[in-house]
Design an enzyme around this catalytic site. Structure first.
Site, PDB file in Angstrom:
ATOM      1  N   HIS A  21     -78.196  98.356  36.242  1.00 38.79           N
ATOM      2  CA  HIS A  21     -77.542  96.959  36.520  1.00 38.79           C
ATOM      3  C   HIS A  21     -76.176  96.876  35.821  1.00 38.79           C
ATOM      4  O   HIS A  21     -75.169  96.002  36.272  1.00 38.79           O
ATOM      5  CB  HIS A  21     -78.324  95.860  35.648  1.00 38.79           C
ATOM      6  CG  HIS A  21     -78.142  95.885  34.348  1.00 38.79           C
ATOM      7  ND1 HIS A  21     -78.679  96.604  33.642  1.00 38.79           N
ATOM      8  CD2 HIS A  21     -77.479  94.920  33.496  1.00 38.79           C
ATOM      9  CE1 HIS A  21     -78.235  96.477  32.280  1.00 38.79           C
ATOM     10  NE2 HIS A  21     -77.771  95.201  32.472  1.00 38.79           N
ATOM     11  N   HIS A  36     -71.145  94.062  35.549  1.00 42.73           N
ATOM     12  CA  HIS A  36     -72.313  93.832  35.042  1.00 42.73           C
ATOM     13  C   HIS A  36     -73.038  93.096  36.090  1.00 42.73           C
ATOM     14  O   HIS A  36     -72.425  91.904  36.700  1.00 42.73           O
ATOM     15  CB  HIS A  36     -72.318  93.271  33.804  1.00 42.73           C
ATOM     16  CG  HIS A  36     -73.700  92.822  33.417  1.00 42.73           C
ATOM     17  ND1 HIS A  36     -74.443  91.711  33.657  1.00 42.73           N
ATOM     18  CD2 HIS A  36     -74.495  93.660  32.443  1.00 42.73           C
ATOM     19  CE1 HIS A  36     -75.524  91.905  32.844  1.00 42.73           C
ATOM     20  NE2 HIS A  36     -75.621  92.677  32.198  1.00 42.73           N
TER      21      HIS A  36
END
Length: 64
Positions: A21, A36
């Site tokens: 992620h 992110h």
């Protein structure tokens, strides 16, 4: 909206979260760019993420 994140700049993948992620790019101009995806996505433990790059891979702006 595409489900695939494209590189915002050219550089090399410096870090990649084991959950997929988040990653850090070492840009060709010397900047480090943290990417992110989402809020609390670490709780997904990687479900829904499939990295197409690995640490050390070179990317160009807008590449997958």
């Amino acid at each position: 909206m595409s489900p695939t994140l494209l590189a915002p700049c050219s550089g090399a993948v410096a870090q990649l979260a084991r959950t997929g992620h988040a990653l850090t790019l070492a840009a060709d101009n010397g900047a480090e760019v943290l990417i992110h995806i989402g809020i609390d996505t670490v709780k997904l433990e990687g479900r829904g993420f499939r990295p197409l790059v690995a640490v050390g891979d070179k990317v160009t702006a807008a590449s997958r």
